[in-house]
Design a protein around this motif. Structure first.
Motif, short mmCIF file in Angstrom:
data_model
loop_
_atom_site.label_atom_id
_atom_site.label_comp_id
_atom_site.label_asym_id
_atom_site.label_seq_id
_atom_site.Cartn_x
_atom_site.Cartn_y
_atom_site.Cartn_z
N ILE A 10 0.90 -0.80 0.09
CA ILE A 10 0.11 0.47 -0.15
C ILE A 10 0.38 0.92 0.16
N GLY A 11 0.52 2.39 -0.76
CA GLY A 11 1.13 3.23 -0.68
C GLY A 11 0.42 4.23 0.46
N PRO A 54 6.50 4.24 -0.21
CA PRO A 54 6.10 5.88 -0.40
C PRO A 54 5.14 6.03 -2.05
N ARG A 55 3.57 6.59 -1.56
CA ARG A 55 2.84 6.31 -2.33
C ARG A 55 3.69 7.11 -3.60
N GLU A 56 4.45 8.26 -3.74
CA GLU A 56 4.46 9.02 -4.30
C GLU A 56 5.64 7.76 -5.81
N PRO A 72 -2.92 4.80 -8.45
CA PRO A 72 -3.68 3.27 -7.41
C PRO A 72 -2.33 2.97 -6.29
N GLY A 73 -3.17 3.49 -5.68
CA GLY A 73 -2.94 3.48 -3.82
C GLY A 73 -2.27 1.54 -3.16
N PHE A 74 -2.02 0.90 -3.70
CA PHE A 74 -2.00 -0.21 -3.87
C PHE A 74 -1.62 -1.14 -4.82
N VAL A 75 -0.51 -1.93 -4.18
CA VAL A 75 -0.17 -3.07 -5.63
C VAL A 75 -0.29 -4.35 -5.29
#
Length: 132
Positions: A10-11, A54-56, A72-75
């Motif tokens: 998650i970011g 980190p989200r970036e 996306p806020g996650f992978v």
């Protein structure tokens, strides 16, 4: 591909703050936590990990310049049996209408690739390095 979610990444905007939160929430032993300069990983067992990133950097992984709305806020990560299996899944992604963000690449952690589904959701495919 029979999906098997091996890692959820998650970011986060503040890695230290997020780490403190999840450390308290998960009540996990120190030896089950791995940290690097840019991430923290919680290893629950051999089959599942939860990673803060980190989200970036997730934006960069997704092929975006910055974390803008829609990034996306996650992978989701799927562990494949081999590098060949990773490449075969990438072929199926293209046939199904998805796009390859990063083709299969070998690193010290194994063989991995990233793809995006038709809705912009990001997946990582990975295969552990062979044991010598």
């Amino acid at each position: 591909m029979k999906p098997s979610i091996s890692i959820i990444t998650i970011g986060v905007d503040e890695l230290e703050r997020a780490f403190a939160f999840y450390r308290a929430l998960f009540e996990i032993a120190d030896e089950q936590i791995g940290a690097g300069e840019d991430h923290v990983a919680f290893f629950f067992d051999d089959a599942f990990s939860f990673v803060l990133f980190p989200r970036e950097q997730i934006a960069q992984t997704a092929g975006k310049d910055v974390a803008v709305p829609g990034t996306p806020g996650f992978v989701l990560s799927h562990k494949a049996d081999s590098a060949e299996a990773v490449d075969a899944i990438l072929d199926r992604v293209l046939v199904a209408g998805g796009s390859v963000i990063t083709p299969g690449t070998q690193s010290e952690w194994g063989y991995s690739a990233y793809f995006e589904d038709t809705e912009g959701n990001v997946w990582e495919l990975m295969a552990s390095p062979p044991v010598n």
